[in-house]
Scaffold this active site. Structure first.
Site, PDB file in Angstrom:
ATOM      1  N   ARG A 123      -1.034 -14.611   4.183  1.00 60.87           N
ATOM      2  CA  ARG A 123      -1.945 -13.983   5.151  1.00 60.87           C
ATOM      3  C   ARG A 123      -1.395 -14.121   6.573  1.00 60.87           C
ATOM      4  NH1 ARG A 123      -6.479 -10.720   3.940  1.00 60.87           N
ATOM      5  NH2 ARG A 123      -7.497 -11.541   5.786  1.00 60.87           N
ATOM      6  N   ASN A 166      -2.283  -0.182   7.074  1.00 60.44           N
ATOM      7  CA  ASN A 166      -1.659  -1.442   7.516  1.00 60.44           C
ATOM      8  C   ASN A 166      -0.725  -2.051   6.471  1.00 60.44           C
ATOM      9  OD1 ASN A 166      -3.580  -2.361   5.787  1.00 60.44           O
ATOM     10  ND2 ASN A 166      -4.769  -3.503   7.292  1.00 60.44           N
ATOM     11  N   LYS A 205       0.834  -1.194   0.000  1.00 59.75           N
ATOM     12  CA  LYS A 205       0.000   0.000   0.000  1.00 59.75           C
ATOM     13  C   LYS A 205       0.878   1.257   0.000  1.00 59.75           C
ATOM     14  CE  LYS A 205      -3.803  -2.386   2.387  1.00 59.75           C
ATOM     15  NZ  LYS A 205      -4.842  -2.294   3.439  1.00 59.75           N
ATOM     16  N   ARG A 207       2.507  -6.737   9.570  1.00 60.85           N
ATOM     17  CA  ARG A 207       1.735  -5.651  10.186  1.00 60.85           C
ATOM     18  C   ARG A 207       2.077  -5.500  11.670  1.00 60.85           C
ATOM     19  NH1 ARG A 207      -3.918  -7.560   7.361  1.00 60.85           N
ATOM     20  NH2 ARG A 207      -3.856  -6.243   5.495  1.00 60.85           N
ATOM     21  N   TYR A 266     -11.597  -3.168  -4.163  1.00 68.39           N
ATOM     22  CA  TYR A 266     -12.203  -3.254  -2.824  1.00 68.39           C
ATOM     23  C   TYR A 266     -13.725  -3.345  -2.876  1.00 68.39           C
ATOM     24  CZ  TYR A 266      -7.833  -2.457  -0.242  1.00 68.39           C
ATOM     25  OH  TYR A 266      -6.580  -2.588   0.326  1.00 68.39           O
ATOM     26  N   PHE A 270     -15.813   2.669   6.257  1.00 70.73           N
ATOM     27  CA  PHE A 270     -14.430   3.040   5.962  1.00 70.73           C
ATOM     28  C   PHE A 270     -14.111   3.036   4.470  1.00 70.73           C
ATOM     29  CE2 PHE A 270     -14.571  -1.531   6.953  1.00 70.73           C
ATOM     30  CZ  PHE A 270     -13.933  -2.086   5.854  1.00 70.73           C
ATOM     31  N   THR A 320      -5.641  -7.879  10.487  1.00 70.61           N
ATOM     32  CA  THR A 320      -5.972  -6.624   9.788  1.00 70.61           C
ATOM     33  C   THR A 320      -5.690  -5.415  10.672  1.00 70.61           C
ATOM     34  OG1 THR A 320      -7.720  -7.802   8.596  1.00 70.61           O
ATOM     35  CG2 THR A 320      -7.850  -5.395   8.615  1.00 70.61           C
ATOM     36  N   HIS A 341      -1.665  -5.524   1.407  1.00 69.27           N
ATOM     37  CA  HIS A 341      -2.896  -6.258   1.081  1.00 69.27           C
ATOM     38  C   HIS A 341      -2.515  -7.666   0.643  1.00 69.27           C
ATOM     39  CE1 HIS A 341      -6.693  -7.475  -0.760  1.00 69.27           C
ATOM     40  NE2 HIS A 341      -5.926  -7.986  -1.715  1.00 69.27           N
TER      41      HIS A 341
HETATM   42  P1  IDP Z   1      -7.579  -7.432   5.077  1.00 61.56           P
HETATM   43  O1  IDP Z   1      -6.773  -6.370   4.359  1.00 61.56           O
HETATM   44  O2  IDP Z   1      -6.857  -7.940   6.287  1.00 61.56           O
HETATM   45  O3  IDP Z   1      -8.058  -8.502   4.150  1.00 61.56           O
HETATM   46  P2  IDP Z   1     -10.307  -6.406   5.004  1.00 61.56           P
HETATM   47  O4  IDP Z   1     -11.345  -6.683   6.021  1.00 61.56           O
HETATM   48  O5  IDP Z   1     -10.424  -7.067   3.664  1.00 61.56           O
HETATM   49  O6  IDP Z   1      -8.875  -6.702   5.668  1.00 61.56           O
HETATM   50  O7  IDP Z   1     -10.280  -4.831   4.787  1.00 61.56           O
HETATM   51  C1  IDP Z   1      -9.555  -4.253   3.731  1.00 61.56           C
HETATM   52  C2  IDP Z   1      -8.789  -3.081   4.247  1.00 61.56           C
HETATM   53  O8  IDP Z   1      -9.703  -2.067   4.673  1.00 61.56           O
HETATM   54  C3  IDP Z   1      -7.943  -3.376   5.479  1.00 61.56           C
HETATM   55  O9  IDP Z   1      -6.655  -3.880   5.162  1.00 61.56           O
HETATM   56  C4  IDP Z   1      -7.874  -2.027   6.150  1.00 61.56           C
HETATM   57  O10 IDP Z   1      -6.843  -1.215   5.596  1.00 61.56           O
HETATM   58  C5  IDP Z   1      -9.217  -1.412   5.805  1.00 61.56           C
HETATM   59  N1  IDP Z   1     -10.170  -1.607   6.911  1.00 61.56           N
HETATM   60  C6  IDP Z   1     -10.808  -2.751   7.246  1.00 61.56           C
HETATM   61  N2  IDP Z   1     -11.608  -2.575   8.320  1.00 61.56           N
HETATM   62  C7  IDP Z   1     -11.468  -1.283   8.675  1.00 61.56           C
HETATM   63  C8  IDP Z   1     -12.035  -0.488   9.720  1.00 61.56           C
HETATM   64  O11 IDP Z   1     -12.837  -0.954  10.541  1.00 61.56           O
HETATM   65  N3  IDP Z   1     -11.639   0.827   9.774  1.00 61.56           N
HETATM   66  C9  IDP Z   1     -10.766   1.355   8.870  1.00 61.56           C
HETATM   67  N4  IDP Z   1     -10.214   0.647   7.876  1.00 61.56           N
HETATM   68  C10 IDP Z   1     -10.554  -0.653   7.781  1.00 61.56           C
HETATM   69 MG    MG Z   2      -9.363  -8.411   2.549  1.00 59.38          MG
END
Ligand code: IDP
Ligand code: MG
Length: 151
Positions: free
Chosen positions: A85, A112, A9, A102, A49, A57, A91, A115
């Site tokens: 992963r 974070n 990212k 992370r 996304y 978010f 996350t 991806h």
């Molecule tokens: P992942 O990246 O671990 O697969 P996902 O749930 O797919 O997590 O979410 C995608 C991205 O969206 C996350 O990596 C994070 O940057 C962002 N994200 C997810 N949940 C939240 C939240 O509750 N607040 C702010 N950003 C979030």
């Molecule tokens: Mg994801």
């Protein structure tokens, strides 16, 4: 062989962590088969996304991911999706274990740094968004002959 889509990212690039993260995946034994740096358009970011469309978010996520260059990659290996992963960690970086990417380098969920595809279906979908088949390189490393033989 399983393929996964990994994207560094904008915060990873800004914080000079690209080499560190690529190095970890490489040293684990996953194989880099495609890589490019790009600036995501809103359209591409929203497509990538799309599962999060409508969430609170979503706008922030798209805003951040389009804010600077990202490094899109395909990594290959046995069980590559789950292995990557686990290396990335939770996350929410405040919950990721130390030793994960992370867990070691991030503090905020919205920033974070990396991806990674979460299933074979999302890996196929995401790889197709970012790469044409001819951009994904098929090659063998010596160790693979010891593991898999001549097939
Ligand atoms: P992942 O990246 O671990 O697969 P996902 O749930 O797919 O997590 O979410 C995608 C991205 O969206 C996350 O990596 C994070 O940057 C962002 N994200 C997810 N949940 C939240 C939240 O509750 N607040 C702010 N950003 C979030
Ligand atoms: Mg994801």
């Amino acid at each position: 062989m399983e393929k996964t889509f990994i994207m560094l990212k904008p915060d990873a690039v800004q914080r000079n962590l690209a080499g560190e993260i690529i190095g970890r995946l490489e040293k684990k034994g996953l194989k880099l088969v495609a890589i490019k740096m790009l600036l995501l358009s809103n359209t591409l970011a929203e497509r990538h996304y799309e599962e999060h469309l409508g969430k609170s978010f979503f706008q922030n996520l798209v805003g951040f991911i389009t804010s600077g260059p990202v490094i899109a990659m395909v990594w290959e290996g046995e069980n590559a999706i789950q292995v990557a992963r686990r290396m990335m960690g939770n996350t929410d970086p405040q919950k990721s274990e130390p030793g994960t990417i992370r867990g070691d380098y991030a503090l905020f969920t919205g920033n974070n740094i990396v991806h990674g595809s979460d299933s074979s279906q999302s890996a196929m979908r995401e790889i197709e968004i970012f790469f044409t088949p001819s951009e994904i390189i098929s090659y063998r490393k010596d160790l693979e002959y010891w593991i898999y033989g001549d097939r």
